[in-house]
Design a protein around this motif. Structure first.
Motif, PDB file in Angstrom:
ATOM      1  N   LYS A  87      -7.023  13.235 -14.735  1.00  0.00           N
ATOM      2  CA  LYS A  87      -5.633  12.810 -14.908  1.00  0.00           C
ATOM      3  C   LYS A  87      -5.464  11.446 -14.248  1.00  0.00           C
ATOM      4  CE  LYS A  87      -4.007  16.793 -16.478  1.00  0.00           C
ATOM      5  NZ  LYS A  87      -3.261  17.084 -17.644  1.00  0.00           N
ATOM      6  N   TYR A  88      -5.035  10.496 -15.035  1.00  0.00           N
ATOM      7  CA  TYR A  88      -4.810   9.145 -14.543  1.00  0.00           C
ATOM      8  C   TYR A  88      -3.339   8.786 -14.699  1.00  0.00           C
ATOM      9  CZ  TYR A  88      -9.872   8.741 -14.712  1.00  0.00           C
ATOM     10  OH  TYR A  88     -11.206   8.941 -14.524  1.00  0.00           O
ATOM     11  N   ALA A  89      -2.856   7.917 -13.825  1.00  0.00           N
ATOM     12  CA  ALA A  89      -1.479   7.460 -13.907  1.00  0.00           C
ATOM     13  C   ALA A  89      -1.460   5.950 -13.691  1.00  0.00           C
ATOM     14  CB  ALA A  89      -0.624   8.145 -12.856  1.00  0.00           C
ATOM     15  N   GLY A  90      -0.733   5.258 -14.544  1.00  0.00           N
ATOM     16  CA  GLY A  90      -0.555   3.819 -14.377  1.00  0.00           C
ATOM     17  C   GLY A  90       0.466   3.535 -13.292  1.00  0.00           C
ATOM     18  N   HIS A  91       0.581   2.270 -12.922  1.00  0.00           N
ATOM     19  CA  HIS A  91       1.506   1.915 -11.842  1.00  0.00           C
ATOM     20  C   HIS A  91       2.959   2.173 -12.214  1.00  0.00           C
ATOM     21  CE1 HIS A  91       3.232  -1.802 -13.550  1.00  0.00           C
ATOM     22  NE2 HIS A  91       2.058  -1.878 -14.175  1.00  0.00           N
ATOM     23  N   ASP A  92       3.256   2.244 -13.505  1.00  0.00           N
ATOM     24  CA  ASP A  92       4.637   2.436 -13.939  1.00  0.00           C
ATOM     25  C   ASP A  92       5.049   3.905 -14.042  1.00  0.00           C
ATOM     26  OD1 ASP A  92       2.823   2.726 -15.958  1.00  0.00           O
ATOM     27  OD2 ASP A  92       4.088   1.871 -17.520  1.00  0.00           O
ATOM     28  N   ASN A  93       4.104   4.844 -14.023  1.00  0.00           N
ATOM     29  CA  ASN A  93       4.467   6.263 -14.101  1.00  0.00           C
ATOM     30  C   ASN A  93       3.691   7.112 -13.095  1.00  0.00           C
ATOM     31  OD1 ASN A  93       2.013   6.087 -15.378  1.00  0.00           O
ATOM     32  ND2 ASN A  93       2.567   7.355 -17.115  1.00  0.00           N
ATOM     33  N   LEU A  94       3.717   6.695 -11.831  1.00  0.00           N
ATOM     34  CA  LEU A  94       3.073   7.466 -10.761  1.00  0.00           C
ATOM     35  C   LEU A  94       3.899   8.716 -10.460  1.00  0.00           C
ATOM     36  CD1 LEU A  94       2.071   4.534  -8.401  1.00  0.00           C
ATOM     37  CD2 LEU A  94       0.537   5.961  -9.729  1.00  0.00           C
ATOM     38  N   PRO A  95       3.251   9.868 -10.243  1.00  0.00           N
ATOM     39  CA  PRO A  95       3.991  11.118 -10.040  1.00  0.00           C
ATOM     40  C   PRO A  95       4.685  11.178  -8.682  1.00  0.00           C
ATOM     41  CG  PRO A  95       1.669  11.483  -9.719  1.00  0.00           C
ATOM     42  CD  PRO A  95       1.811  10.063 -10.202  1.00  0.00           C
ATOM     43  N   ARG A  96       5.889  11.753  -8.672  1.00  0.00           N
ATOM     44  CA  ARG A  96       6.607  12.023  -7.426  1.00  0.00           C
ATOM     45  C   ARG A  96       6.593  13.531  -7.206  1.00  0.00           C
ATOM     46  NH1 ARG A  96      12.249   9.251  -6.966  1.00  0.00           N
ATOM     47  NH2 ARG A  96      11.977  10.132  -4.906  1.00  0.00           N
ATOM     48  N   LEU A 106      -3.952   9.599  -4.580  1.00  0.00           N
ATOM     49  CA  LEU A 106      -4.611   8.937  -5.703  1.00  0.00           C
ATOM     50  C   LEU A 106      -5.883   8.244  -5.246  1.00  0.00           C
ATOM     51  CD1 LEU A 106      -1.242   7.973  -6.222  1.00  0.00           C
ATOM     52  CD2 LEU A 106      -2.412   7.739  -8.369  1.00  0.00           C
ATOM     53  N   SER A 107      -6.837   8.173  -6.165  1.00  0.00           N
ATOM     54  CA  SER A 107      -8.028   7.370  -5.961  1.00  0.00           C
ATOM     55  C   SER A 107      -7.857   6.120  -6.816  1.00  0.00           C
ATOM     56  CB  SER A 107      -9.271   8.147  -6.379  1.00  0.00           C
ATOM     57  OG  SER A 107     -10.407   7.330  -6.283  1.00  0.00           O
ATOM     58  N   THR A 108      -7.717   4.982  -6.169  1.00  0.00           N
ATOM     59  CA  THR A 108      -7.458   3.734  -6.878  1.00  0.00           C
ATOM     60  C   THR A 108      -8.609   2.761  -6.668  1.00  0.00           C
ATOM     61  OG1 THR A 108      -6.370   2.648  -5.019  1.00  0.00           O
ATOM     62  CG2 THR A 108      -4.986   4.039  -6.422  1.00  0.00           C
ATOM     63  N   SER A 109      -8.499   1.600  -7.283  1.00  0.00           N
ATOM     64  CA  SER A 109      -9.512   0.569  -7.097  1.00  0.00           C
ATOM     65  C   SER A 109      -9.468  -0.011  -5.684  1.00  0.00           C
ATOM     66  CB  SER A 109      -9.313  -0.550  -8.116  1.00  0.00           C
ATOM     67  OG  SER A 109      -8.009  -1.091  -7.991  1.00  0.00           O
ATOM     68  N   ARG A 119       2.472   2.521  -5.491  1.00  0.00           N
ATOM     69  CA  ARG A 119       3.659   1.932  -6.136  1.00  0.00           C
ATOM     70  C   ARG A 119       3.998   0.596  -5.495  1.00  0.00           C
ATOM     71  NH1 ARG A 119       6.760   6.227  -5.817  1.00  0.00           N
ATOM     72  NH2 ARG A 119       6.091   7.074  -7.795  1.00  0.00           N
ATOM     73  N   ASN A 120       3.885   0.501  -4.159  1.00  0.00           N
ATOM     74  CA  ASN A 120       4.167  -0.759  -3.463  1.00  0.00           C
ATOM     75  C   ASN A 120       3.156  -1.843  -3.825  1.00  0.00           C
ATOM     76  OD1 ASN A 120       6.372   0.342  -2.193  1.00  0.00           O
ATOM     77  ND2 ASN A 120       5.286   0.819  -0.302  1.00  0.00           N
ATOM     78  N   GLN A 121       1.892  -1.447  -4.031  1.00  0.00           N
ATOM     79  CA  GLN A 121       0.845  -2.410  -4.387  1.00  0.00           C
ATOM     80  C   GLN A 121       0.751  -2.631  -5.892  1.00  0.00           C
ATOM     81  OE1 GLN A 121      -2.935  -1.665  -2.535  1.00  0.00           O
ATOM     82  NE2 GLN A 121      -1.999  -1.077  -0.595  1.00  0.00           N
ATOM     83  N   GLU A 126      -6.521   7.577 -10.397  1.00  0.00           N
ATOM     84  CA  GLU A 126      -6.716   8.995 -10.689  1.00  0.00           C
ATOM     85  C   GLU A 126      -5.919   9.838  -9.696  1.00  0.00           C
ATOM     86  OE1 GLU A 126     -10.304  12.317 -10.924  1.00  0.00           O
ATOM     87  OE2 GLU A 126     -10.786  10.234 -10.464  1.00  0.00           O
ATOM     88  N   VAL A 127      -5.120  10.753 -10.187  1.00  0.00           N
ATOM     89  CA  VAL A 127      -4.296  11.625  -9.354  1.00  0.00           C
ATOM     90  C   VAL A 127      -5.167  12.793  -8.893  1.00  0.00           C
ATOM     91  CG1 VAL A 127      -2.189  12.984  -9.205  1.00  0.00           C
ATOM     92  CG2 VAL A 127      -2.270  10.989 -10.711  1.00  0.00           C
ATOM     93  N   LEU A 128      -5.549  12.790  -7.626  1.00  0.00           N
ATOM     94  CA  LEU A 128      -6.443  13.815  -7.089  1.00  0.00           C
ATOM     95  C   LEU A 128      -5.718  15.123  -6.801  1.00  0.00           C
ATOM     96  CD1 LEU A 128      -8.550  11.659  -4.599  1.00  0.00           C
ATOM     97  CD2 LEU A 128      -9.159  12.379  -6.914  1.00  0.00           C
ATOM     98  N   CYS A 129      -4.623  15.068  -6.038  1.00  0.00           N
ATOM     99  CA  CYS A 129      -3.943  16.302  -5.645  1.00  0.00           C
ATOM    100  C   CYS A 129      -2.521  16.035  -5.208  1.00  0.00           C
ATOM    101  CB  CYS A 129      -4.711  17.004  -4.518  1.00  0.00           C
ATOM    102  SG  CYS A 129      -4.851  16.045  -3.008  1.00  0.00           S
ATOM    103  N   TYR A 130      -1.746  17.131  -5.139  1.00  0.00           N
ATOM    104  CA  TYR A 130      -0.383  17.123  -4.613  1.00  0.00           C
ATOM    105  C   TYR A 130      -0.410  17.879  -3.290  1.00  0.00           C
ATOM    106  CZ  TYR A 130       1.382  15.951  -9.318  1.00  0.00           C
ATOM    107  OH  TYR A 130       1.631  15.358 -10.532  1.00  0.00           O
ATOM    108  N   VAL A 131       0.330  17.378  -2.306  1.00  0.00           N
ATOM    109  CA  VAL A 131       0.436  18.044  -1.010  1.00  0.00           C
ATOM    110  C   VAL A 131       1.914  18.089  -0.631  1.00  0.00           C
ATOM    111  CG1 VAL A 131      -0.250  18.002   1.413  1.00  0.00           C
ATOM    112  CG2 VAL A 131      -1.780  17.053  -0.307  1.00  0.00           C
TER     113      VAL A 131
END
Length: 132
Positions: A87-96, A106-109, A119-121, A126-131
């Motif tokens: 599951k990947y998310a772009g900077h415009d639709n990051l999960p809350r 997330l695992s990002t570059s 979101r700030n950067q 890749e969305v790894l997990c929710y906590v």
């Protein structure tokens, strides 16, 4: 052999919380170390220690509990991106998570971080997990 080490990491934490353990020992890897650092920075765990003696090394995580109610700081750990379905998310639709009360890791570059930092950067990953 374990096919999903991140799911194993989350399951070990989940099981230790259900058994009310203070410390849990987990086999180490670089991604697990980064997830542990994020959990510590956001206040979900009390402390951690990396022990690199041996072949693989271990991570010792001290879990955080409320002293009066004995309830863990972590209510739920949920794996999102799996080896069979990433599951990947772009900077415009990051999960809350829980409308901003929880975090998604997330695992990002630019490394492993929360969705708020991504979101700030202005980067996705890749969305790894929710906590929460």
């Amino acid at each position: 052999m374990n096919t999903d080490p991140i799911a194993d990491y989350l399951t070990r934490l989940r099981n230790a919380i259900k058994a009310s353990h203070r410390v849990v020992e987990i086999p180490s890897s670089n991604i697990k170390k980064e997830i542990t650092k994020v959990l510590y920075e956001k206040g979900y765990i009390q402390s951690y220690k990396f022990d690199d003696s041996g072949v693989q090394g271990t991570i010792k995580v001290a879990l955080k509990y409320n002293p009066s109610t004995k309830q863990s700081a972590i209510v739920k750990l949920e794996r999102i991106s799996k080896p069979g379905l990433r599951k990947y998310a772009g900077h415009d639709n990051l999960p809350r998570v829980l409308n901003g009360l929880g975090i998604s890791i997330l695992s990002t570059s630019k490394g492993v971080m929360t969705e708020k930092e991504a979101r700030n950067q202005n980067i996705g990953g890749e969305v790894l997990c929710y906590v929460y």
